[in-house]
Design a protein around this motif. Structure first.
Motif, PDB file in Angstrom:
ATOM      1  N   ILE A  22       8.932 -21.478  16.431  1.00  0.00           N
ATOM      2  CA  ILE A  22       7.453 -21.575  16.415  1.00  0.00           C
ATOM      3  C   ILE A  22       7.004 -22.620  15.394  1.00  0.00           C
ATOM      4  CG2 ILE A  22       5.319 -20.302  15.919  1.00  0.00           C
ATOM      5  CD1 ILE A  22       6.925 -17.728  16.760  1.00  0.00           C
ATOM      6  N   SER A  89       5.631 -12.871   6.418  1.00  0.00           N
ATOM      7  CA  SER A  89       4.811 -11.954   7.210  1.00  0.00           C
ATOM      8  C   SER A  89       4.133 -10.920   6.305  1.00  0.00           C
ATOM      9  CB  SER A  89       5.676 -11.254   8.267  1.00  0.00           C
ATOM     10  OG  SER A  89       6.826 -10.718   7.659  1.00  0.00           O
ATOM     11  N   SER A  90       4.533 -10.899   5.035  1.00  0.00           N
ATOM     12  CA  SER A  90       3.980  -9.895   4.113  1.00  0.00           C
ATOM     13  C   SER A  90       2.554 -10.230   3.701  1.00  0.00           C
ATOM     14  CB  SER A  90       4.854  -9.798   2.861  1.00  0.00           C
ATOM     15  OG  SER A  90       4.161  -9.078   1.872  1.00  0.00           O
ATOM     16  N   PRO A 112       1.472 -15.732  11.507  1.00  0.00           N
ATOM     17  CA  PRO A 112       2.132 -16.959  11.978  1.00  0.00           C
ATOM     18  C   PRO A 112       1.524 -18.216  11.348  1.00  0.00           C
ATOM     19  CG  PRO A 112       0.600 -16.153  13.633  1.00  0.00           C
ATOM     20  CD  PRO A 112       0.579 -15.156  12.532  1.00  0.00           C
TER      21      PRO A 112
ATOM     22  N   MET B 216       5.721   3.324  -1.375  1.00  0.00           N
ATOM     23  CA  MET B 216       5.828   1.890  -1.639  1.00  0.00           C
ATOM     24  C   MET B 216       6.798   1.259  -0.641  1.00  0.00           C
ATOM     25  SD  MET B 216       4.685  -0.548  -3.351  1.00  0.00           S
ATOM     26  CE  MET B 216       3.900   0.033  -4.824  1.00  0.00           C
ATOM     27  N   VAL B 220       6.104  -1.626   2.058  1.00  0.00           N
ATOM     28  CA  VAL B 220       6.917  -2.845   2.160  1.00  0.00           C
ATOM     29  C   VAL B 220       7.415  -2.996   3.595  1.00  0.00           C
ATOM     30  CG1 VAL B 220       9.094  -3.910   1.438  1.00  0.00           C
ATOM     31  CG2 VAL B 220       7.586  -2.883  -0.267  1.00  0.00           C
ATOM     32  N   ALA B 223       4.570  -4.210   5.626  1.00  0.00           N
ATOM     33  CA  ALA B 223       4.207  -5.589   5.333  1.00  0.00           C
ATOM     34  C   ALA B 223       5.238  -6.571   5.891  1.00  0.00           C
ATOM     35  CB  ALA B 223       4.054  -5.783   3.829  1.00  0.00           C
ATOM     36  N   HIS B 224       6.520  -6.246   5.730  1.00  0.00           N
ATOM     37  CA  HIS B 224       7.556  -7.198   6.133  1.00  0.00           C
ATOM     38  C   HIS B 224       8.086  -6.926   7.525  1.00  0.00           C
ATOM     39  CE1 HIS B 224       8.165  -9.353   2.313  1.00  0.00           C
ATOM     40  NE2 HIS B 224       7.739  -8.226   1.766  1.00  0.00           N
ATOM     41  N   GLN B 225       8.717  -5.758   7.663  1.00  0.00           N
ATOM     42  CA  GLN B 225       9.461  -5.494   8.906  1.00  0.00           C
ATOM     43  C   GLN B 225       8.566  -5.455  10.150  1.00  0.00           C
ATOM     44  OE1 GLN B 225      11.500  -5.066   6.440  1.00  0.00           O
ATOM     45  NE2 GLN B 225      13.322  -3.853   6.961  1.00  0.00           N
ATOM     46  N   ARG B 227       5.246  -6.553  10.370  1.00  0.00           N
ATOM     47  CA  ARG B 227       4.437  -7.768  10.594  1.00  0.00           C
ATOM     48  C   ARG B 227       5.308  -8.950  11.036  1.00  0.00           C
ATOM     49  NH1 ARG B 227       1.360 -11.186   8.522  1.00  0.00           N
ATOM     50  NH2 ARG B 227      -0.054 -11.333  10.285  1.00  0.00           N
ATOM     51  N   GLU B 228       6.605  -8.892  10.671  1.00  0.00           N
ATOM     52  CA  GLU B 228       7.471 -10.045  10.980  1.00  0.00           C
ATOM     53  C   GLU B 228       7.554 -10.287  12.499  1.00  0.00           C
ATOM     54  OE1 GLU B 228      10.472 -12.522  11.976  1.00  0.00           O
ATOM     55  OE2 GLU B 228      10.922 -10.380  12.203  1.00  0.00           O
ATOM     56  N   SER B 231       4.134 -11.208  13.892  1.00  0.00           N
ATOM     57  CA  SER B 231       3.711 -12.584  13.610  1.00  0.00           C
ATOM     58  C   SER B 231       4.375 -13.564  14.589  1.00  0.00           C
ATOM     59  CB  SER B 231       4.014 -12.964  12.163  1.00  0.00           C
ATOM     60  OG  SER B 231       5.407 -13.136  11.984  1.00  0.00           O
ATOM     61  N   ARG B 232       5.596 -13.215  15.010  1.00  0.00           N
ATOM     62  CA  ARG B 232       6.266 -14.068  15.996  1.00  0.00           C
ATOM     63  C   ARG B 232       5.506 -14.034  17.324  1.00  0.00           C
ATOM     64  NH1 ARG B 232      11.818 -11.797  16.689  1.00  0.00           N
ATOM     65  NH2 ARG B 232      11.709 -10.523  14.812  1.00  0.00           N
ATOM     66  N   MET B 234       2.402 -13.349  17.772  1.00  0.00           N
ATOM     67  CA  MET B 234       1.130 -14.068  17.600  1.00  0.00           C
ATOM     68  C   MET B 234       1.355 -15.586  17.622  1.00  0.00           C
ATOM     69  SD  MET B 234      -0.336 -11.514  14.694  1.00  0.00           S
ATOM     70  CE  MET B 234      -1.756 -12.412  14.151  1.00  0.00           C
ATOM     71  N   GLY B 235       2.427 -16.011  16.913  1.00  0.00           N
ATOM     72  CA  GLY B 235       2.743 -17.446  16.862  1.00  0.00           C
ATOM     73  C   GLY B 235       3.061 -17.995  18.245  1.00  0.00           C
ATOM     74  N   SER B 259      10.816 -10.558  20.642  1.00  0.00           N
ATOM     75  CA  SER B 259       9.987 -10.218  19.470  1.00  0.00           C
ATOM     76  C   SER B 259       9.281  -8.878  19.662  1.00  0.00           C
ATOM     77  CB  SER B 259       8.958 -11.323  19.221  1.00  0.00           C
ATOM     78  OG  SER B 259       9.616 -12.542  18.964  1.00  0.00           O
ATOM     79  N   ASP B 262      11.756  -6.243  19.032  1.00  0.00           N
ATOM     80  CA  ASP B 262      11.959  -6.103  17.571  1.00  0.00           C
ATOM     81  C   ASP B 262      10.793  -5.341  16.929  1.00  0.00           C
ATOM     82  OD1 ASP B 262      14.310  -7.429  17.806  1.00  0.00           O
ATOM     83  OD2 ASP B 262      13.571  -9.358  17.006  1.00  0.00           O
TER      84      ASP B 262
END
Lengths: 125, 289
Positions: A22, A89-90, A112, B216, B220, B223-225, B227-228, B231-232, B234-235, B259, B262
């Motif tokens: 991407i 992504s955080s 993204p 916490m 995390v 936020a990471h796992q 959204r990662e 975000s792909r 969305m991208g 994605s 995932d």
């Protein structure tokens, strides 16, 4: 920023192949001519820093073996002062403020990656 | 000349006896010793059949009658306020009266010849000593001897007062020590409660810290796992309008599917972890109840 030529040399470091796909696509669309290389293994990316001598590094945070913070710490301890943009992504405020602690971190983008984000950043450089 | 010498000699003997008595009384360690010394020395100082010292300290009455052990079945030896003593306590006017046969008999018995009852109320700062004396023809007491009697009663009662005060002090000290012991016990008890509460607080803090850590970790993960992969997706969606021909089918769509898969897996992890935490919190809280 001092660039040897007019071509912007970009290094993408993200363990996710799809993300790099991407991001490469996005960089193809930006107005500034660029040469963008991607790495899914941060260890290799770090070793290749000298070879590529990139103008800017886009760095992911959550990566196995060598995460983004460790990557930055290693740069600091080896006195490598290349500019870095965090691309994660955080959305955690803790990560934002932690990123501010590094002098060579120019910005923090949440994924993204958007073309506009890059354009704005490059305009500032 | 002759008379004066005799009189001086009498005074010298009396003086020596009084000072010896004084030393002995002072050395007495308890009331028994005190009474016994007094009993032993009195007879060298003046003549009498019986001497009664009734000490009044506040509302307390203490009775001593000398000789200590004789004739103790008659009134004079009673441990209670006698009729003539009531008068002495009220007005303090000294008594010197002849007793008739009947009075003498009830007071001291019939082994006396023309007895005389003497009485005084000696006042002191903290107590008074109602002192009475019976003397008869064979053991005559004279008013001149009042002074020496007053002196020995002073010595006796002062020492007596000192002994009972000391005993009271010892008793008070004992009570005080007991009170201190009780306070110490209570203190220990309070400290135990505080320590128990501290333990409860520590335990609860530990649990809360653990729960916070878990939350916490969850945040995390979010936020990471989560959204990662999102975000792909969305991208990739952003790219759709820029791709041409078969590129969408061949490049974008498979990546979107991967994605999305995932993302689903990441969500499952978060959901399971959340449920696990909710169960944990529930268990910890129900343990506490």
């Amino acid at each position: 920023m001092n660039r040897g030529s007019n071509v912007l040399k970009v290094l993408l470091v993200d363990d996710q192949k799809i993300t790099n796909f991407i991001n490469l696509k996005v960089f193809e669309m930006v107005s500034v001519e660029n040469q963008t290389i991607d790495y899914t293994d941060p260890e290799i990316a770090f070793r290749e820093l000298d070879n590529h001598n990139p103008d800017i590094i886009f760095l992911d945070l959550m990566m196995p073996r060598l995460n983004g913070w460790e990557f930055l710490d290693r740069m600091k301890s080896q006195k490598i002062e290349l500019p870095v943009v965090i691309l994660s992504s955080s959305t955690s405020p803790e990560d934002f403020s932690r990123a501010e602690q590094y002098n060579n971190v120019l910005d923090y983008f949440t994924k993204p990656l958007q073309r506009d984000d890059i354009e704005k950043l490059l305009a500032k450089l | 000349m002759m008379l004066r010498n005799t009189s001086n000699a009498v005074y010298r003997v009396a003086y020596e006896s009084v000072s010896k008595l004084s030393r002995k009384l002072n050395a007495a360690k308890n009331i028994d010793e005190l009474s016994s010394v007094f009993d032993q020395y009195l007879k060298y100082l003046f003549n009498f059949n019986a001497l009664r010292v009734h000490i009044v300290v506040g509302s307390d009455h203490y009775y001593f009658v000398f000789p200590l052990k004789d004739e103790n079945e008659t009134e004079f030896w009673e441990n209670e306020v006698l009729n003539f003593e009531e008068g002495l306590l009220e007005n303090g006017v000294p008594i010197c009266q002849n007793l008739n046969a009947e009075q003498a008999n009830s007071l001291i018995g019939d082994d006396v010849q023309n007895p005389v009852l003497w009485g005084w109320n000696f006042q002191y700062e903290d107590y008074c000593a109602v002192t009475s004396l019976i003397a008869d023809e064979n053991n005559q007491f004279s008013s001149k001897e009042t002074e020496i009697l007053g002196l020995v009663v002073d010595l006796f009662t002062l020492k007596y007062y000192e002994l009972i005060t000391k005993a009271q002090l010892v008793e008070k000290n004992k009570l005080l020590e007991e009170a201190v012991d009780i306070i110490k016990q209570k203190n220990n008890w309070i400290n135990q409660i505080i320590s128990d509460q501290q333990n409860v607080i520590d335990e609860r803090t530990k649990q809360l810290r653990y729960q916070n850590e878990q939350l916490m970790q969850l945040s995390v993960l979010n936020a990471h796992q989560v959204r990662e992969p999102l975000s792909r997706v969305m991208g990739l969606l952003d790219l759709i309008s820029f791709v041409e021909g078969d590129e969408f089918e061949e490049e974008i769509l498979p990546k979107m599917k991967e994605s999305a898969k995932d993302l689903d897996e990441a969500l499952q992890v978060v959901i399971n972890k959340s449920i696990e935490e909710i169960v944990n919190v529930f268990d910890i809280n129900s343990d506490k109840m």
